[in-house]
Design an enzyme around this catalytic site. Sequence first.
Site, PDB file in Angstrom:
ATOM      1  CD  GLU A 147      11.775  -1.091 -18.809  1.00 35.13           C
ATOM      2  OE1 GLU A 147      12.687  -0.797 -17.877  1.00 35.13           O
ATOM      3  OE2 GLU A 147      12.019  -1.537 -19.938  1.00 35.13           O
ATOM      4  CD  GLU A 152      17.731   0.166 -14.253  1.00 33.51           C
ATOM      5  OE1 GLU A 152      18.142  -0.591 -15.435  1.00 33.51           O
ATOM      6  OE2 GLU A 152      16.833   1.383 -14.732  1.00 33.51           O
TER       7      GLU A 152
END
Length: 520
Positions: A147, A152
Amino acid sequence: MKRLITLTMVIALAIQLRAQEWAGIAVPAQAGSGKEWQLQSNISDDFNYTMSEGNRPARFNDKWYPTYHNNWSGPGKTQWNSAQAWANGDQLAIQAVRVPGTDQVYCGIITNKTRIKYPVYFEISAKIMNQKLANAFWLLSPDDTQEIDAMEGYGGGAGQEWFAHRMHVSHHVFIRNPFQDYQPKDEGSWVYNSQPWRAEYHRYGCYWRDPWHLEYYIDGQLVRTVSGQNIIDPNGYTNGTGLNKEMDIIIDCENQTDWRPDLTDAELASENIFWVDWMRVYKPVNSSGGSSGATLTMEAENFNNTGGSYNDASAGGPGFGVNVSGSIINYVNGGDYVEYPISIPEEGAYTLTYRYATPINNTSVDFSVAGIPFFTTTLANTGGWGNYQDQTASQTAYFTAGNHTIRLTAGSADWQWNMDRFTLSKPGSARQGHDLFNDKEEVAPLSVYPVPASQSVNVKGLTQDQYHVDIYDVRGSLEMSSEISRSDAYTLPVNHLQQGMYILRVHTGGESYSLKLLVR
């Protein structure tokens, strides 16, 4: 510069501009020696269409699924829900609403239908919501073992101001059975901003250069570099391959109550949309340019940013910054500036020529690149605001190949000049020399933080007994040299350096590695 444009050409241009909202915004990462960036139009999206559940146009369906890439419903109290991904004709909305009668949250999500793999640059222009929820732009391998999180963000909520000022940029490598998860935990993975990230749109990008090297960019500025096995996969979860798998592109929001506080209905009732203006993807390809010299012309009106300290609105001007008048810029006051993204095809020294007009004596223009001042040119009086002439700067500007941001700043006099265009010309063949941005760095076992730095920078991953470190500015001038020894995190002072981009080159044995360094 006056041009006759037919109606057909105007329509064609309008279509092109709608298709590429990011036109004129340079890719901030370096494509590499002999390379240039190529847009992946089959993946990129400007979201300039209207869509909703049950009414999704081909422009969306050709590129996206309004779902996660497998049947998982989401972390914590998340229920990914396709109805919460919609578009208003200009932007994508990733919304969050309460699941009726439960403590769960419906969260919007989309997954691109085309997987990407290094080397690749991917970027989003977005404004996160004012919520405790996660807002994310990320990549995930189909087997959920690798990932990359380009961003974020946690926009706000009661007691969440620490998170509101910090954007998370990171990556994971997983073993699924038994479950194990590695993610860097250093402070450099949280990028601080004095203003909450939710307050404005920002560009969040990542250059996945190879399995062992990631560069994170915010608003075109390098904010973090991770490179080498010691930080990408120190536990060997990838069995020595690094981040080597194709990955899906995902844009979503999440109610991560497995480690984050829950939210109330009142909190969720407003400011509950993660707005996305566009998403773009680029691959480096062999450059189409030759090496017999280069000439680049920038029309003055095609700037992407302007500003200043004097508000001239009362005199008919635009306020702060310059004014566009047809094919020129005018109302240029002392201290006004304009910025231009530019792609330099060949490394070397370029002559700079301005085409301008001014009836004022002793006006000037300062030329800088990436925040680094190069030189000032005093402009001759041309005898009138409409009497344009060319003047070549007495100094040359040295560029590395790749994308740069040029700033022109007017001198201190109240009234300055009108500008038609400026030209960069590199005569002869490409310089046969060393490209600071493209030194050998395939698997550099190093990372630097913080990025940007102001007082000092830490170099992590020094496992050999002795290293030689050089710091160069983007013109190739050596600014600092030092001998350093093995250390978990060696600290180098940078407070003597001017603001701008630098190259940190580390030598050990017969190897040399380079990392970009931003000083503010």
